[in-house]
Design an enzyme around this catalytic site. Structure first.
Site, PDB file in Angstrom:
ATOM      1  N   ASN A   1      -4.960 -36.009   7.431  1.00 23.70           N
ATOM      2  CA  ASN A   1      -5.838 -36.610   8.688  1.00 23.70           C
ATOM      3  C   ASN A   1      -6.782 -37.199   7.822  1.00 23.70           C
ATOM      4  O   ASN A   1      -7.007 -37.120   6.672  1.00 23.70           O
ATOM      5  CB  ASN A   1      -6.124 -35.534   9.421  1.00 23.70           C
ATOM      6  CG  ASN A   1      -6.923 -34.479   8.952  1.00 23.70           C
ATOM      7  OD1 ASN A   1      -7.701 -34.607   8.273  1.00 23.70           O
ATOM      8  ND2 ASN A   1      -6.352 -33.063   9.230  1.00 23.70           N
TER       9      ASN A   1
ATOM     10  N   SER B   1       3.490 -39.790  10.281  1.00 26.30           N
ATOM     11  CA  SER B   1       3.351 -40.222  11.870  1.00 26.30           C
ATOM     12  C   SER B   1       4.482 -39.806  12.811  1.00 26.30           C
ATOM     13  O   SER B   1       4.018 -39.803  14.030  1.00 26.30           O
ATOM     14  CB  SER B   1       2.783 -41.868  12.088  1.00 26.30           C
ATOM     15  OG  SER B   1       1.663 -41.955  11.570  1.00 26.30           O
TER      16      SER B   1
ATOM     17  N   GLY C   1       1.188 -29.133  10.145  1.00 27.37           N
ATOM     18  CA  GLY C   1       2.238 -29.814   9.849  1.00 27.37           C
ATOM     19  C   GLY C   1       2.463 -29.764   8.379  1.00 27.37           C
ATOM     20  O   GLY C   1       2.079 -28.717   7.464  1.00 27.37           O
ATOM     21  N   VAL C   2       2.828 -31.021   7.902  1.00 28.54           N
ATOM     22  CA  VAL C   2       2.842 -31.308   6.298  1.00 28.54           C
ATOM     23  C   VAL C   2       1.844 -31.042   5.802  1.00 28.54           C
ATOM     24  O   VAL C   2       1.639 -30.600   4.508  1.00 28.54           O
ATOM     25  CB  VAL C   2       3.446 -32.720   6.261  1.00 28.54           C
ATOM     26  CG1 VAL C   2       3.438 -33.241   4.804  1.00 28.54           C
ATOM     27  CG2 VAL C   2       4.966 -32.856   6.819  1.00 28.54           C
ATOM     28  N   ASP C   3       0.697 -31.459   6.108  1.00 23.90           N
ATOM     29  CA  ASP C   3      -0.475 -31.632   5.634  1.00 23.90           C
ATOM     30  C   ASP C   3      -1.061 -29.953   5.306  1.00 23.90           C
ATOM     31  O   ASP C   3      -1.340 -29.672   4.378  1.00 23.90           O
ATOM     32  CB  ASP C   3      -1.566 -32.143   6.464  1.00 23.90           C
ATOM     33  CG  ASP C   3      -3.082 -32.361   6.038  1.00 23.90           C
ATOM     34  OD1 ASP C   3      -2.993 -32.154   4.532  1.00 23.90           O
ATOM     35  OD2 ASP C   3      -4.203 -32.442   6.424  1.00 23.90           O
TER      36      ASP C   3
ATOM     37  N   TYR D   1       1.734 -36.889  15.479  1.00 27.22           N
ATOM     38  CA  TYR D   1       1.028 -38.267  15.619  1.00 27.22           C
ATOM     39  C   TYR D   1       2.087 -39.093  16.720  1.00 27.22           C
ATOM     40  O   TYR D   1       1.670 -40.035  17.148  1.00 27.22           O
ATOM     41  CB  TYR D   1       0.598 -38.896  14.359  1.00 27.22           C
ATOM     42  CG  TYR D   1      -0.530 -38.573  13.682  1.00 27.22           C
ATOM     43  CD1 TYR D   1      -1.153 -37.441  14.151  1.00 27.22           C
ATOM     44  CD2 TYR D   1      -0.871 -39.486  12.791  1.00 27.22           C
ATOM     45  CE1 TYR D   1      -2.422 -37.167  13.513  1.00 27.22           C
ATOM     46  CE2 TYR D   1      -2.153 -38.946  12.219  1.00 27.22           C
ATOM     47  CZ  TYR D   1      -2.847 -37.873  12.621  1.00 27.22           C
ATOM     48  OH  TYR D   1      -4.091 -37.565  11.762  1.00 27.22           O
TER      49      TYR D   1
ATOM     50  N   GLY E   1       5.484 -36.569  13.228  1.00 28.23           N
ATOM     51  CA  GLY E   1       5.195 -35.193  13.779  1.00 28.23           C
ATOM     52  C   GLY E   1       4.309 -35.274  15.041  1.00 28.23           C
ATOM     53  O   GLY E   1       4.509 -35.896  16.072  1.00 28.23           O
TER      54      GLY E   1
ATOM     55  N   ASP F   1      12.057 -28.906   2.522  1.00 27.16           N
ATOM     56  CA  ASP F   1      10.595 -28.643   2.276  1.00 27.16           C
ATOM     57  C   ASP F   1       9.995 -29.706   1.382  1.00 27.16           C
ATOM     58  O   ASP F   1      10.326 -29.431   0.187  1.00 27.16           O
ATOM     59  CB  ASP F   1      10.349 -27.123   2.202  1.00 27.16           C
ATOM     60  CG  ASP F   1       8.997 -26.766   2.081  1.00 27.16           C
ATOM     61  OD1 ASP F   1       8.024 -27.807   2.066  1.00 27.16           O
ATOM     62  OD2 ASP F   1       8.560 -25.936   2.023  1.00 27.16           O
ATOM     63  N   ILE F   2       9.103 -30.555   1.767  1.00 25.28           N
ATOM     64  CA  ILE F   2       8.585 -31.412   0.735  1.00 25.28           C
ATOM     65  C   ILE F   2       7.665 -30.668  -0.370  1.00 25.28           C
ATOM     66  O   ILE F   2       7.685 -31.038  -1.542  1.00 25.28           O
ATOM     67  CB  ILE F   2       7.698 -32.584   1.442  1.00 25.28           C
ATOM     68  CG1 ILE F   2       7.489 -33.475   0.584  1.00 25.28           C
ATOM     69  CG2 ILE F   2       6.143 -31.768   2.021  1.00 25.28           C
ATOM     70  CD1 ILE F   2       6.772 -34.891   1.262  1.00 25.28           C
TER      71      ILE F   2
END
Length: 173
Positions: free
Chosen positions: A25, A123, A33-35, A127, A125, A11-12
């Site tokens: 985005n 990008s 997602g990550v965001d 994207y 995931g 996990d980042i």
């Protein structure tokens, strides 16, 4: 020249680094997602900083391939570097924009004085960028970009991403 690359499976949002890169985005106002994970883990200070950027420097949002830093809120990092990767398109080569997202993230990391940075697979995931190609572009770009960053850590969620980035690092040797 480039930063030393390390890979971790995980996990980042739990990485202890100077800066965490967010696959954002263009609105900078959170997402999935990550965001979404970064915004949830870091708390409201990140969204507040992003709203301030939108109200001042970035009224139209952050362009694809660019990067900007904010506070990291409750994360273990000091900064979040938001970058917008391109959506994958079979009929148009957007690999230059993906490479730019990594280069610009390193440039911003240098500006804020970071020495360790954790990246997601930008990008790759929602994207839709094919994981092996995303890994190749990411690893190559971070390797050849001149930076003061000492460690570029790819925090990869899942076996597919970890294995793709492992292959990309091995291909450099």
């Amino acid at each position: 020249m480039g930063a030393r690359i390390t890979l971790v499976r995980g996990d980042i949002t739990t990485q202890e680094v100077d800066a965490i890169v967010n696959a954002a985005n263009s609105t900078l106002l959170g997402g999935g997602g990550v965001d979404g994970a970064i915004h949830r883990a870091g708390g409201p200070a990140i969204l507040e900083a992003c709203r301030e950027l939108r109200a001042t420097m970035l009224p139209d949002g952050l362009p694809t391939g660019q990067a900007v830093a904010t506070t990291a809120g409750r994360l273990r990092a000091t900064h979040v570097i938001h970058t917008v990767g391109p959506v994958f398109a079979k009929r148009e080569d957007r690999s230059g924009l993906l490479a730019s997202a990594y280069r610009e993230s390193l440039r911003v990391a240098d500006e804020v004085g970071a020495r360790t940075v954790a990246f997601p697979a930008v990008s790759a995931g929602i994207y839709g960028w094919p994981m092996d190609d995303a890994a190749r572009i990411a690893v190559r770009t971070v390797t050849v970009t001149s930076t003061d960053i000492e460690e570029a850590r790819f925090a990869l969620f899942g076996d597919e991403a970890y294995e793709a980035f492992s292959r990309a690092v091995q291909a450099l040797d």
